[in-house]
Design a protein around this motif. Sequence first.
Motif, PDB file in Angstrom:
ATOM      1  N   PHE B 122       0.822  -1.215   0.000  1.00 24.81           N
ATOM      2  CA  PHE B 122       0.000   0.000   0.000  1.00 24.81           C
ATOM      3  C   PHE B 122       0.855   1.264   0.000  1.00 24.81           C
ATOM      4  N   SER B 123       2.062   1.192   0.574  1.00 24.32           N
ATOM      5  CA  SER B 123       2.905   2.386   0.538  1.00 24.32           C
ATOM      6  C   SER B 123       3.583   2.534  -0.827  1.00 24.32           C
ATOM      7  N   PRO B 126      -0.020   3.756  -3.377  1.00 24.10           N
ATOM      8  CA  PRO B 126      -1.082   4.398  -2.588  1.00 24.10           C
ATOM      9  C   PRO B 126      -2.450   4.288  -3.265  1.00 24.10           C
ATOM     10  N   ARG B 127      -2.413   4.231  -4.572  1.00 18.33           N
ATOM     11  CA  ARG B 127      -3.629   4.084  -5.362  1.00 18.33           C
ATOM     12  C   ARG B 127      -4.440   2.849  -4.935  1.00 18.33           C
ATOM     13  N   ASN B 129      -4.378   1.445  -2.056  1.00 17.81           N
ATOM     14  CA  ASN B 129      -4.894   1.692  -0.712  1.00 17.81           C
ATOM     15  C   ASN B 129      -6.234   2.414  -0.778  1.00 17.81           C
ATOM     16  N   GLU B 130      -6.323   3.369  -1.742  1.00 16.70           N
ATOM     17  CA  GLU B 130      -7.574   4.116  -1.891  1.00 16.70           C
ATOM     18  C   GLU B 130      -8.697   3.221  -2.390  1.00 16.70           C
ATOM     19  N   ARG B 131      -8.331   2.125  -3.050  1.00 16.54           N
ATOM     20  CA  ARG B 131      -9.360   1.325  -3.718  1.00 16.54           C
ATOM     21  C   ARG B 131      -9.445  -0.086  -3.161  1.00 16.54           C
ATOM     22  N   ARG B 132      -9.157  -0.223  -1.889  1.00 17.57           N
ATOM     23  CA  ARG B 132      -9.123  -1.549  -1.272  1.00 17.57           C
ATOM     24  C   ARG B 132     -10.317  -2.429  -1.621  1.00 17.57           C
ATOM     25  N   GLN B 134     -12.546  -2.019  -4.072  1.00 16.56           N
ATOM     26  CA  GLN B 134     -13.044  -1.994  -5.448  1.00 16.56           C
ATOM     27  C   GLN B 134     -12.824  -3.347  -6.121  1.00 16.56           C
ATOM     28  N   GLU B 143      -3.981   0.718 -12.957  1.00 20.39           N
ATOM     29  CA  GLU B 143      -4.252   0.230 -11.601  1.00 20.39           C
ATOM     30  C   GLU B 143      -4.171  -1.286 -11.539  1.00 20.39           C
TER      31      GLU B 143
END
Lengths: 381, 238
Positions: B122-123, B126-127, B129-132, B134, B143
């Motif tokens: 996730f680090s 980060p993208r 992380n935002e879409r866990r 989805q 993505e």
Amino acid sequence: MSMSTSRISHSYRSAKVPIQKANDTMRQRWRGLPFPVRVLGYIVLIGVAMLLPAQSIGNIMAPQSDWPTILFYPIGSYILLALGLNVVVGLAGMLDLGYVAFFAIGGYTMAVLGVNYNWTFWEILPVGIAVAALSGVILGAPTLRLRGDYLAIVTLGFGEIIQRVVNNLSVTGGPTGISGIPHPPSVGSLSFLTYGVLDPRPYYYLEVVMIAIVIFFSIRLENSRVGRGWVALREDEDAAEIMGVPTFTFKIWAFAIGASVGGLSGVVYASKVIAITPENYPLLLSVLILVCVVLGGSGNRAGVILGAFLVAWLPERFRGLANYRILFFGAMLVIMMIFRPGGLLPARRRASEFAHGIGGGQPLGGEIQSGQFEEDEEGEK
Amino acid sequence: MQLLEIKDLEVFYGKIQALRGISVYVNSGEIVSLIGANGAGKTTTLKTISGLRKVHSGSITFKGEDITNMVGHKRVQLGLCQAPEGRGIFPGMTVVENLEMGAYTRKKSDADKVKEDFERVFSLFPRLNERRKQVAGTMSGGEQQMLAIGRALMASPELLLLDEPSMGLAPMLVSQIFDIIQEINRQGTTVLVVEQNATKALSISNRAYVLETGTVTRSADARELLEDDSIRKAYLGE
């Protein structure tokens, strides 16, 4: 075929959104309930199933035939078979067109051991399950390296082979089949546990118990490591393998488990009907059970049960239409597949897989999939 | 130390020979790239290393162990994981479910480390992380590519195999993906990358192999190849 169906799914997607949403919220609410409440829910469901044979319900559901008889076969038997086939088609994503073979193997195990060797129902049941599972492995080991359409063709052949074999062996009675199959032993003098000729209800209750057991195990399986492996291999077999899923072994497992449920329902069925012949196991039955799974919502147990119920019940309900009932039934299937191509109650995951044109219940060959990928890539360049 | 060694690898698709005796090695800590035109055998080489294709002759050695005939899913446990080409993610699963599949072979006793690897992925992305939550099939190509790489990292591999990580991506995203590959390498993972975008691949690699119709025609330091006139003409579009 798969290309055209997936296109239909795109154009009608807007039409099915509200039902899909309601379906999803219901499922989420159900999962959110505490465990004891859910157990209570299942007990209530089993209670309802036990009350179903009542005459007052039968008057509405099947005015032209004997309702408890229909509840045992086809309704209950189809549900059991569809739950078994759902493991192969819905969970692991393999198309099996010869599922009736395992139903036949269970039935003939019951008949041969019961008539020739005087075994009792409860002794035969595990043997029938084991023989069916073993035949699933024997069929699967050489053929599960095939994918999609090719696997479907081989399983189709297997269903035919079993029917031809029992039609020609002397131990299975050839075309006249076997008669005098013993009933399960009665328990005490309780009427609902007395397995005789006249009252179909005890057999139906037995079937309800079997269905409950199969549902329990298939929930456990789906949430297990094997279950997650199945999802992966259904969605992308190569990717599953390189993530460490033993794809070949798991396919065999799915086949063996599906087959054992088929064998189970075969034993239960044969224990009621006294006589079986090869004609009880036609190709049409394999197709109908697959219809149950696909129509209801491949991969979603509640959907599969609903699908099996409708496929078994509708032709009986409309018996009054005489020969037109099959025409009517066929038309209903076509209409449903146009408006709900993912099934009546599609699994959430399956719905999105379906939009991608992958997963079971349709030809799922790697070749079709890679063809779509190439299209996509060229579109982007 | 040699982590991976391929010797005289030959692979057939039916009667058609895809690899005609390829020899490649990868040292621990390196980024090595395989470059070449379409149909040169790059992807086949990676698939064979992952165990998705049968070896006709030759050998594959990983960490000193002969894995030529080992089934694919066991190679993951040895520490070798591939991010497949294009959309090789599980489209019906969510981002988190996909990443969990990456950790499929890891033991329960490893749970703490798996958690760390989630954070690491996730680090790096980060993208994701935002879409866990989805569903992966509904994400954009870039993505999905990040997810494929992240999923492979969840297996905690010693050797990461990347198949065309830049395929179908916008130029901005391509640079970003290659930066991340370098970062993954800095964190201690050896990388073998297959690329058509030779400039980008060579600029981050230590060494490179040039493949043509199933054979290795050049192998050299990446920098040397970047400055080589014939290579520039053939693969770098100059």
